[in-house]
Design a protein around this motif. Structure first.
Motif, short mmCIF file in Angstrom:
data_model
loop_
_atom_site.label_atom_id
_atom_site.label_comp_id
_atom_site.label_asym_id
_atom_site.label_seq_id
_atom_site.Cartn_x
_atom_site.Cartn_y
_atom_site.Cartn_z
N VAL A 45 -32.16 154.51 -46.63
CA VAL A 45 -31.79 154.10 -48.14
C VAL A 45 -31.24 152.71 -48.10
O VAL A 45 -30.38 152.56 -47.26
N ASP A 46 -31.67 151.78 -48.97
CA ASP A 46 -31.16 150.65 -49.11
C ASP A 46 -30.57 150.46 -50.64
O ASP A 46 -30.80 151.45 -51.24
N PHE A 47 -29.88 149.39 -50.94
CA PHE A 47 -29.30 149.37 -52.28
C PHE A 47 -29.61 148.01 -52.63
O PHE A 47 -29.49 147.04 -52.05
N LEU A 48 -29.65 148.04 -54.22
CA LEU A 48 -30.07 146.66 -54.92
C LEU A 48 -28.86 146.35 -55.75
O LEU A 48 -28.62 147.40 -56.62
N PRO A 49 -27.76 145.59 -55.63
CA PRO A 49 -27.02 145.07 -56.39
C PRO A 49 -27.47 144.85 -57.79
O PRO A 49 -28.39 144.15 -58.06
N LEU A 50 -26.90 145.44 -58.75
CA LEU A 50 -27.23 145.26 -60.39
C LEU A 50 -26.03 145.32 -61.22
O LEU A 50 -24.93 145.60 -60.83
N THR A 51 -26.05 144.47 -62.34
CA THR A 51 -24.95 144.24 -63.32
C THR A 51 -25.53 145.09 -64.65
O THR A 51 -26.36 144.21 -65.07
N LEU A 52 -25.15 146.16 -64.97
CA LEU A 52 -25.55 146.61 -66.43
C LEU A 52 -24.32 146.95 -67.22
O LEU A 52 -23.27 147.54 -66.76
N ARG A 101 -47.76 151.98 -49.49
CA ARG A 101 -46.38 151.75 -49.62
C ARG A 101 -45.59 152.47 -50.62
O ARG A 101 -46.20 152.42 -51.69
N VAL A 102 -44.72 153.11 -50.22
CA VAL A 102 -44.21 153.88 -51.40
C VAL A 102 -42.70 153.53 -51.61
O VAL A 102 -41.84 153.46 -50.67
N VAL A 103 -42.15 153.31 -53.02
CA VAL A 103 -40.98 152.98 -53.40
C VAL A 103 -40.63 154.03 -54.11
O VAL A 103 -40.95 154.49 -55.10
N VAL A 104 -39.12 154.30 -53.70
CA VAL A 104 -38.65 155.44 -54.44
C VAL A 104 -37.13 155.46 -54.75
O VAL A 104 -36.34 155.49 -54.00
N PRO A 105 -36.82 155.00 -55.92
CA PRO A 105 -35.37 154.55 -56.48
C PRO A 105 -34.82 156.01 -56.84
O PRO A 105 -35.44 156.86 -57.29
N ASP A 106 -33.56 155.91 -56.94
CA ASP A 106 -32.41 156.93 -57.40
C ASP A 106 -32.12 156.20 -58.63
O ASP A 106 -31.54 155.13 -58.45
N GLN A 107 -32.36 156.61 -59.70
CA GLN A 107 -32.01 155.69 -60.85
C GLN A 107 -30.49 155.67 -61.03
O GLN A 107 -29.50 156.54 -60.52
N ILE A 108 -30.21 154.73 -61.70
CA ILE A 108 -28.71 154.42 -62.17
C ILE A 108 -28.08 155.91 -62.66
O ILE A 108 -28.54 156.20 -63.68
N GLY A 109 -27.02 156.12 -61.99
CA GLY A 109 -26.45 157.60 -62.52
C GLY A 109 -26.75 158.82 -61.66
O GLY A 109 -26.65 160.06 -62.08
N PHE A 110 -27.78 158.65 -60.88
CA PHE A 110 -28.63 159.78 -60.18
C PHE A 110 -28.60 159.56 -58.48
O PHE A 110 -28.50 158.34 -58.15
N GLY A 111 -28.46 160.57 -57.85
CA GLY A 111 -28.62 160.49 -56.46
C GLY A 111 -27.50 159.57 -55.63
O GLY A 111 -26.37 159.81 -55.94
N LYS A 112 -27.90 158.67 -54.95
CA LYS A 112 -26.91 157.70 -54.24
C LYS A 112 -26.69 156.62 -55.13
O LYS A 112 -25.86 155.69 -54.57
N SER A 113 -27.20 156.60 -56.07
CA SER A 113 -26.90 155.35 -56.99
C SER A 113 -25.55 155.23 -57.76
O SER A 113 -25.04 156.43 -57.87
N SER A 114 -25.05 154.18 -58.43
CA SER A 114 -23.72 154.44 -58.95
C SER A 114 -23.90 155.06 -60.18
O SER A 114 -24.84 155.39 -60.71
N LYS A 115 -22.67 155.54 -60.52
CA LYS A 115 -22.50 156.41 -61.64
C LYS A 115 -21.67 155.89 -62.88
O LYS A 115 -20.42 156.02 -62.74
#
Length: 337
Positions: A45-52, A101-115
C-alpha cells in the motif's frame, strides 16, 4: 537467610504470583486504528498526499504490476461502502495474471485512507481518483466499480469518459433514486443505529442484506475488523465518516445520468442481490419495491448507447467472492473485446 526462611520466602513469592495471575485482567491487544493500521492488504500500500476542503489528507492505494505478459493496459477497481479495497484480492490476482496493471484505491473516508470531517461527494472522490491516476501517469484505463463504487464509476464516466475504455458496473447501488422511497434521516439517528449494532447483528446484516451464498466465516475478518475499530479512541471520527458516506449515497443519485454514458458498459449482477440503502427507513408499502437491481440494470442498459447485462443466478451482492471463477472469466472476456 536460613533454609527455613528461604523456603517460606519462595512460597510467599509463588503465592503472590498466583494471586496476580488471577486478579490481573487478561492482556488485550491494542484496538485497530481507524486507518486499519496493522490490517493486512494483499499487495503493498502506498499513499498519495491530497488537500481537499482545506484538509491535508492521504489517499491509500495498491498499484499492482502485471504478473503475466503485459497488455499495456490498466484496470482501476473501486470498492463498496462496507469493505476495504483488500477484498478485491482474487480479482487483482486474475487481472495481473492476465497482464493488466491494476490500481486499487481506498477512497478518502475508507480503508487505510484519511477520514476527514467534511461532507463527502462523488465529485470529490472522482477528482481524487483522477489525481491518483495522473500521479501514476495513467492516461487511459478500464474501470470497475462495485456497489457504492459503481455510483462513483458513473460519475467518473460522465466527467472523464474520454479516458475510459471499458466500464463495468458490478452489483452497483444507485440504480434507483432512494429519495423517492426513503425519507431523510438525521446524522444522529444513523450514528445511533451504527453504534448499537453488535458484531452478531452486523454479521447477520451483511448475510441478509447482501443475500450472500458464502459461509459466514468468509466475511468474519471484516466483521472482526469493524468490531475492533469500535474500540479505537478515534472511533467517533470513523463513525462520522461512515455516516457521511450514507448521506452522500442518499443525496447524490446517479441513476438519472446512467443512460447518458456512451462507454462500452457491462453490468454484472447477482440475481439474489436486492440491496437498497435506506430500506429500513422506507414506509412498508414502498420497502418491498426497492432493490430490484437486476431488473433495474436491464432497464437502464436498454436506454444506453452500448451496454449489456450479465446476471449470475444464485449469487448475491459479492459476486467476485461468491462466484470467483465465473466473475473473473466474465470480466476478462469483456475487457478483451
Amino acid at each position: 537467610m536460613t533454609f527455613r526462611r528461604a523456603i517460606a520466602f519462595c512460597f510467599a513469592v509463588a503465592a503472590a504470583l498466583c494471586f496476580a495471575a488471577i486478579a490481573a485482567p487478561e492482556a488485550r491487544a491494542e484496538a485497530m486504528g481507524i486507518a486499519l493500521e496493522g490490517f493486512p492488504y494483499p499487495y503493498p500500500v502506498d499513499f498519495l498526499p491530497l488537500t481537499l476542503e482545506g484538509e491535508d489528507l492521504r489517499l491509500a492505494y495498491m498499484d499492482v504490476p502485471p504478473a503475466g505478459p503485459p497488455t499495456g493496459r490498466t484496470v482501476v477497481l473501486l470498492h463498496g461502502r462496507n469493505f476495504p479495497s483488500s477484498y478485491w484480492a482474487p480479482t487483482i490476482k486474475a487481472l495481473a495474471e492476465a497482464g493488466y496493471r491494476v490500481v486499487v484505491p481506498d477512497q478518502i473516508g475508507f480503508g487505510k485512507s484519511s477520514k476527514p470531517g467534511f461532507a463527502y461527494s462523488f465529485d470529490a472522490m472522482a477528482r481524487a481518483t483522477i489525481a491518483l491516476l495522473d500521479s501514476l501517469h495513467v492516461d487511459r484505463f478500464d474501470l470497475v466499480g462495485h456497489s457504492m463504487g459503481g455510483m462513483l464509476a458513473v460519475r467518473l464516466a460522465r466527467a472523464y469518459g474520454s479516458r475510459i475504455d471499458h466500464l463495468v458496473l458490478y452489483s452497483p447501488i444507485g440504480l434507483e433514486d432512494y429519495r423517492f422511497s426513503v425519507p431523510p434521516v438525521t446524522d444522529e439517528e444513523l450514528a445511533r443505529r451504527e453504534r448499537a449494532l453488535t458484531a452478531d447483528g452486523y454479521r447477520k446484516q451483511l448475510m441478509t442484506n447482501y443475500a450472500l451464498s458464502l459461509p459466514p466465516a468468509a466475511i468474519e475478518p471484516f466483521v472482526q475488523l469493524r468490531d475492533e475499530i469500535m474500540e479505537s479512541g478515534e472511533y467517533p471520527r470513523w463513525l462520522k465518516s461512515f455516516v457521511a458516506s450514507y448521506q452522500m449515497i442518499y443525496t447524490q443519485p446517479v441513476v438519472h445520468e446512467i443512460p447518458l454514458i456512451d462507454r462500452p458498459t457491462l453490468f454484472i449482477m447477482g440475481a439474489n442481490d436486492h440491496n437498497a440503502p435506506g430500506r429500513p427507513f422506507a414506509p412498508p408499502e414502498l420497502r418491498d419495491r426497492m432493490g430490484q437491481n437486476a431488473a433495474l440494470a436491464q432497464s437502464l442498459a436498454a436506454r444506453m448507447a452500448n451496454a449489456r447485462v450479465v446476471v449470475f443466478e444464485g449469487v448475491g451482492h459479492l459476486g467476485h467472492l461468491e462466484a470467483t471463477q465465473r466473475f473473473n472469466e466474465t470480466l476478462l472476456n469483456f475487457l478483451g473485446q
